[in-house]
Design an enzyme around this catalytic site. Sequence first.
Site, PDB file in Angstrom:
ATOM      1  CB  THR A 138      -0.905  -0.011   1.254  1.00 25.09           C
ATOM      2  OG1 THR A 138      -1.469   1.290   1.427  1.00 25.09           O
ATOM      3  CG2 THR A 138      -0.122  -0.343   2.520  1.00 25.09           C
ATOM      4  CG  ASP A 139      -1.071   5.054  -0.877  1.00 19.76           C
ATOM      5  OD1 ASP A 139      -1.614   4.440   0.066  1.00 19.76           O
ATOM      6  OD2 ASP A 139      -1.675   5.938  -1.536  1.00 19.76           O
ATOM      7  CD  GLU A 140      -3.206   3.697   4.621  1.00 21.30           C
ATOM      8  OE1 GLU A 140      -2.951   3.564   5.821  1.00 21.30           O
ATOM      9  OE2 GLU A 140      -4.359   3.785   4.166  1.00 21.30           O
ATOM     10  CE1 TYR A 180      -3.414  -2.541   5.837  1.00 19.22           C
ATOM     11  CE2 TYR A 180      -3.140  -0.200   5.326  1.00 19.22           C
ATOM     12  CZ  TYR A 180      -3.296  -1.506   4.909  1.00 19.22           C
ATOM     13  OH  TYR A 180      -3.345  -1.801   3.562  1.00 19.22           O
ATOM     14  CE  LYS A 184      -0.190  -4.606   3.023  1.00 16.45           C
ATOM     15  NZ  LYS A 184      -0.674  -5.877   2.435  1.00 16.45           N
TER      16      LYS A 184
HETATM   17  P1  NAD Z   1     -10.085  -6.864   2.318  1.00 13.35           P
HETATM   18  O1  NAD Z   1     -10.045  -6.585   3.771  1.00 13.35           O
HETATM   19  O2  NAD Z   1     -11.298  -6.520   1.523  1.00 13.35           O
HETATM   20  O3  NAD Z   1      -9.820  -8.430   2.071  1.00 13.35           O
HETATM   21  C1  NAD Z   1      -8.835  -9.142   2.763  1.00 13.35           C
HETATM   22  C2  NAD Z   1      -9.019 -10.634   2.458  1.00 13.35           C
HETATM   23  O4  NAD Z   1      -7.977 -11.350   3.147  1.00 13.35           O
HETATM   24  C3  NAD Z   1     -10.350 -11.204   2.954  1.00 13.35           C
HETATM   25  O5  NAD Z   1     -10.898 -12.056   1.965  1.00 13.35           O
HETATM   26  C4  NAD Z   1      -9.966 -11.999   4.202  1.00 13.35           C
HETATM   27  O6  NAD Z   1     -10.817 -13.102   4.456  1.00 13.35           O
HETATM   28  C5  NAD Z   1      -8.553 -12.448   3.839  1.00 13.35           C
HETATM   29  N1  NAD Z   1      -7.740 -12.730   5.030  1.00 13.35           N
HETATM   30  C6  NAD Z   1      -7.575 -11.921   6.112  1.00 13.35           C
HETATM   31  N2  NAD Z   1      -6.791 -12.529   7.016  1.00 13.35           N
HETATM   32  C7  NAD Z   1      -6.441 -13.743   6.486  1.00 13.35           C
HETATM   33  C8  NAD Z   1      -5.630 -14.831   6.944  1.00 13.35           C
HETATM   34  N3  NAD Z   1      -5.042 -14.784   8.144  1.00 13.35           N
HETATM   35  N4  NAD Z   1      -5.474 -15.898   6.140  1.00 13.35           N
HETATM   36  C9  NAD Z   1      -6.085 -15.946   4.913  1.00 13.35           C
HETATM   37  N5  NAD Z   1      -6.879 -14.965   4.448  1.00 13.35           N
HETATM   38  C10 NAD Z   1      -7.051 -13.873   5.223  1.00 13.35           C
HETATM   39  O7  NAD Z   1      -8.775  -6.187   1.723  1.00 13.35           O
HETATM   40  P2  NAD Z   1      -8.565  -5.366   0.365  1.00 13.35           P
HETATM   41  O8  NAD Z   1      -8.998  -3.983   0.570  1.00 13.35           O
HETATM   42  O9  NAD Z   1      -9.077  -6.165  -0.758  1.00 13.35           O
HETATM   43  O10 NAD Z   1      -6.961  -5.361   0.322  1.00 13.35           O
HETATM   44  C11 NAD Z   1      -6.253  -6.458  -0.240  1.00 13.35           C
HETATM   45  C12 NAD Z   1      -4.765  -6.181  -0.147  1.00 13.35           C
HETATM   46  O11 NAD Z   1      -4.452  -5.001  -0.861  1.00 13.35           O
HETATM   47  C13 NAD Z   1      -4.248  -5.970   1.265  1.00 13.35           C
HETATM   48  O12 NAD Z   1      -2.986  -6.575   1.366  1.00 13.35           O
HETATM   49  C14 NAD Z   1      -4.142  -4.461   1.409  1.00 13.35           C
HETATM   50  O13 NAD Z   1      -3.136  -4.117   2.327  1.00 13.35           O
HETATM   51  C15 NAD Z   1      -3.777  -4.083  -0.015  1.00 13.35           C
HETATM   52  N6  NAD Z   1      -4.191  -2.738  -0.453  1.00 13.35           N
HETATM   53  C16 NAD Z   1      -5.487  -2.331  -0.308  1.00 13.35           C
HETATM   54  C17 NAD Z   1      -5.881  -1.082  -0.796  1.00 13.35           C
HETATM   55  C18 NAD Z   1      -7.310  -0.604  -0.686  1.00 13.35           C
HETATM   56  O14 NAD Z   1      -7.584   0.553  -1.005  1.00 13.35           O
HETATM   57  N7  NAD Z   1      -8.265  -1.427  -0.269  1.00 13.35           N
HETATM   58  C19 NAD Z   1      -4.933  -0.256  -1.405  1.00 13.35           C
HETATM   59  C20 NAD Z   1      -3.613  -0.693  -1.524  1.00 13.35           C
HETATM   60  C21 NAD Z   1      -3.261  -1.944  -1.051  1.00 13.35           C
HETATM   61  O1  DAU Z   2      -4.035   4.128   0.648  1.00 18.07           O
HETATM   62  C1  DAU Z   2      -4.312   2.761   0.545  1.00 18.07           C
HETATM   63  C2  DAU Z   2      -5.151   2.316   1.718  1.00 18.07           C
HETATM   64  O2  DAU Z   2      -6.453   2.829   1.499  1.00 18.07           O
HETATM   65  C3  DAU Z   2      -5.185   0.813   1.897  1.00 18.07           C
HETATM   66  O3  DAU Z   2      -3.888   0.344   2.181  1.00 18.07           O
HETATM   67  C4  DAU Z   2      -6.145   0.424   3.021  1.00 18.07           C
HETATM   68  O4  DAU Z   2      -6.250  -0.982   3.099  1.00 18.07           O
HETATM   69  C5  DAU Z   2      -7.506   1.017   2.711  1.00 18.07           C
HETATM   70  O5  DAU Z   2      -8.402   0.741   3.768  1.00 18.07           O
HETATM   71  C6  DAU Z   2      -7.405   2.513   2.491  1.00 18.07           C
HETATM   72  O6  DAU Z   2      -7.058   3.186   3.721  1.00 18.07           O
HETATM   73  P1  DAU Z   2      -7.756   4.570   4.172  1.00 18.07           P
HETATM   74  O7  DAU Z   2      -7.638   4.693   5.632  1.00 18.07           O
HETATM   75  O8  DAU Z   2      -7.275   5.695   3.339  1.00 18.07           O
HETATM   76  O9  DAU Z   2      -9.283   4.254   3.717  1.00 18.07           O
HETATM   77  P2  DAU Z   2     -10.680   4.553   4.430  1.00 18.07           P
HETATM   78  O10 DAU Z   2     -11.744   4.232   3.419  1.00 18.07           O
HETATM   79  O11 DAU Z   2     -10.771   3.921   5.768  1.00 18.07           O
HETATM   80  O12 DAU Z   2     -10.638   6.120   4.634  1.00 18.07           O
HETATM   81  C7  DAU Z   2     -10.474   7.020   3.549  1.00 18.07           C
HETATM   82  C8  DAU Z   2     -10.391   8.426   4.121  1.00 18.07           C
HETATM   83  O13 DAU Z   2     -11.673   8.791   4.632  1.00 18.07           O
HETATM   84  C9  DAU Z   2      -9.428   8.558   5.280  1.00 18.07           C
HETATM   85  O14 DAU Z   2      -8.803   9.839   5.237  1.00 18.07           O
HETATM   86  C10 DAU Z   2     -10.309   8.467   6.521  1.00 18.07           C
HETATM   87  C11 DAU Z   2     -11.613   9.082   6.039  1.00 18.07           C
HETATM   88  N1  DAU Z   2     -12.845   8.504   6.638  1.00 18.07           N
HETATM   89  C12 DAU Z   2     -12.987   7.154   6.649  1.00 18.07           C
HETATM   90  C13 DAU Z   2     -14.140   6.572   7.170  1.00 18.07           C
HETATM   91  C14 DAU Z   2     -14.291   5.069   7.204  1.00 18.07           C
HETATM   92  C15 DAU Z   2     -13.832   9.356   7.122  1.00 18.07           C
HETATM   93  O15 DAU Z   2     -13.698  10.580   7.091  1.00 18.07           O
HETATM   94  N2  DAU Z   2     -14.964   8.775   7.641  1.00 18.07           N
HETATM   95  C16 DAU Z   2     -15.155   7.426   7.699  1.00 18.07           C
HETATM   96  O16 DAU Z   2     -16.209   6.960   8.205  1.00 18.07           O
END
Ligand code: NAD
Ligand code: DAU
Length: 374
Positions: A138-140, A180, A184
């Site tokens: 992730t970019d985080e 988190y 990562k």
């Molecule tokens: P998500 O939370 O929607 O899905 C996570 C999946 O992993 C689920 O299906 C869950 O059952 C599975 N999982 C969790 N713990 C597990 C374990 N111990 N063993 C096996 N499976 C397990 O996540 P997402 O948003 O789809 O993110 C997927 C990946 O991409 C993550 O690694 C996250 O860090 C990365 N990522 C997410 C975002 C985003 O915006 N959502 C952005 C950049 C990177």
């Molecule tokens: O940048 C990549 C990341 O993006 C991934 O690595 C993470 O898995 C993914 O969850 C996401 O993280 P964020 O924390 O940026 O996403 P989230 O949707 O939780 O929040 C987006 C922004 O909105 C953040 O600045 C927090 C804010 N927010 C979030 C929620 C849930 C609110 O203001 N209100 C809310 O209820």
Amino acid sequence: MGNYKRTIIITGGAGFIGSHVVRLMVNKYPDYHIINLDKLTYAGNLANLADVESKPNYTFVRADICDYEAVSRVIRDNAADGIIHLAAESHVDRSIVDPFTFARTNVMGTLTLLQSAREYWESLPGGYEGKLFYHISTDEVYGALAMTHPGGVPSPVSAHVAYGDQFFTEESKLDPHSPYSASKASSEHFVRAFHDTYGMPVIVTNCSNNYGPYQFPEKLIPLLINNIRHRRPLPVYGKGENVRDWLYVEDHACAIDTIFHHGRPAETYNIGGFNEWRNIDIVRLVIRTTDRLLGRREDEDMGLITFVTDRKGHDLRYAIDSRKLQRELGWQPSLQFEEGIVRTVRWYLDNQAWMDNVTSGDYMNYYDRMYGRR
Ligand code: NAD
Ligand code: DAU
């Protein structure tokens, strides 16, 4: 295993991004065996893959990535030659409440996968030849960027707006702030250590915020759509000024496909949409779009906006420079954000049964206990 050209294990394939990657791979490569290895935590949902579950080249295995015996067996018995690792605990707010679970899954789970793959691949006559461990990050992990232009200026690296002068590049140092992102970042270090120490072919990619269908509604955009539909308050952390860079999830899945096949081992690639938005502007855009698609007067639900206590340690701005990926592998995001938001809102409104299912019963109880404010 069968006559497949390749066997790829995708971890976390029942989650948001993973389900899009599984769908793309199963449909695009009928000569690949795609194994979805997922524990099915609260975030994993096999309904996300209902359209591919009966395809002959798709297998689901329920397993925990921390379970060394189970993971080793799946890799060995299927002669896996590629791993695309997405399984993780992914929600920042949950990591603030429960950091241990994040260390367990994201750090120990990744290490377990790496060690299992290493033992199997090193036992083969060809060793690591034709093998790849692809880690989705992730970019985080890069920390937070300054907001030098709070009103936004034309971006120096794209045709869009930018809220600061700096961008995350592949050379940016890892500087995580939340439990988190710390977990990562730690897992990324283990992935690179397995390359440097054992010669394992690895790739790491760092992507910005994804949005689109099948995202669990604890994340901002689906949470907003569901709350607007039910006319519930829309919680905006702090003043809503934090900036994120948003990418449509299918564009991320395409990037993963491109990088898995053409990326250079040992490299890192940033993936992003060059699409910076302040949270409050997203909230307004989602309200307007949802109201319009529900046949309500546009802006009718602006009064639902509720400013709440800020997230602890809330990173101010993320902005990804993905020009390396564009230059070297020719990948481009395909969708404009406004178009992607319309597509996304329409999907959630057309799939209310999916939303009702994941927000019912146990989930809501858990959610209320954890946050006590929805
Ligand atoms: P998500 O939370 O929607 O899905 C996570 C999946 O992993 C689920 O299906 C869950 O059952 C599975 N999982 C969790 N713990 C597990 C374990 N111990 N063993 C096996 N499976 C397990 O996540 P997402 O948003 O789809 O993110 C997927 C990946 O991409 C993550 O690694 C996250 O860090 C990365 N990522 C997410 C975002 C985003 O915006 N959502 C952005 C950049 C990177
Ligand atoms: O940048 C990549 C990341 O993006 C991934 O690595 C993470 O898995 C993914 O969850 C996401 O993280 P964020 O924390 O940026 O996403 P989230 O949707 O939780 O929040 C987006 C922004 O909105 C953040 O600045 C927090 C804010 N927010 C979030 C929620 C849930 C609110 O203001 N209100 C809310 O209820």
